[in-house]
Motif scaffolding. Structure first.
Motif: not given
Length: 234
Positions: A9, A13, A190-194, A202-204, A216, A218
């Motif tokens: 992952v 990313l 579900r998303s990965y965000e940064w 990186t957070s989910v 949410e 980290d």
């Protein structure tokens, strides 16, 4: 296996970060005509009079967050946005207060038009307003906070003001189930965000229909974790 999955992952990313981090933002402005008959996005509800309450932790701090969808609006780049007040408390003290501006377009995509944010010290004094931005001001560009039909591999900018606001997201799954203090939820995205400004963090996030973010946390570079505990109306 879990470590291997995280490495994969992280690598993905990194590739997406390089792909979306050029000088030209992924979204280059909006047309007010596209917001003339907005369609509600179920994964990011903007129903005025709703308050979402979250609880969680960050390190040794206990967090409580109130996110209120107000009945106020603000016109930005010709689009009528909905004003959201987001207030975060750490160990019972005000830590951050943010006013956000969102709008749904005619196709059901939820857009982010900016924020006015303030961080506070333990005495209630503002210590920073870093991260504040507005679409159409000083190079700020509206971003997508949630696509109309979110699906795995969707990748997009959520906000853009070079050097100040560069959040990005990548959807990795849909139709998940989850249990949070608020209750059981299904059909979860579900998303990965940064952000490119903090490449090691990186957070989910988990989004549920008609509730928006329900969890949410980290997964790299930080310790913040929040879950939805209540939904109130005013």
């Amino acid at each position: 296996m879990r470590t291997r999955m995280f490495v994969l992952v992280a690598a993905a990313l990194t590739g997406l970060l390089l792909w979306t981090s050029g000088g030209v933002p992924a979204t280059a402005g909006v047309n007010p005509a596209d917001f003339s008959a907005p369609v509600a996005n179920p994964y990011f509800p903007l129903k005025p009079g709703t308050v979402f309450v979250y609880r969680g932790t960050e390190g040794n701090d206990r967090l409580v967050e109130h996110l209120a969808v107000t009945r106020h609006t603000k016109k930005i780049e010709g689009v009528t946005t909905i004003v959201i007040h987001d207030v975060l408390y750490a160990n019972g003290r005000l830590a951050e207060k943010t006013t956000d501006w969102y709008a749904d377009d005619n196709g059901g995509t939820a857009w982010y038009f900016g924020e006015a944010t303030a961080l506070y010290d333990r005495h209630g004094n503002v210590t920073s307003r870093e991260g504040s931005w507005q679409a159409g001001v000083d190079g700020g560009v509206a971003g997508i906070i949630m696509p109309a039909n979110p699906k795995p591999t969707d990748a997009y900018r959520q906000e853009f003001l070079a050097g100040h606001a560069e959040d990005q997201a990548w959807i990795v799954s849909r139709h998940e189930r989850a249990r949070v203090p608020y209750g059981r939820v299904t059909d979860v995205v579900r998303s990965y965000e940064w952000t490119r400004l903090e490449p090691n963090v990186t957070s989910v996030k988990l989004y549920a229909p008609h509730l928006g973010i329900v969890q949410e946390g980290d997964v790299a570079g930080g310790t913040e974790f929040l879950q939805l505990v209540a939904v109130r109306h005013f």
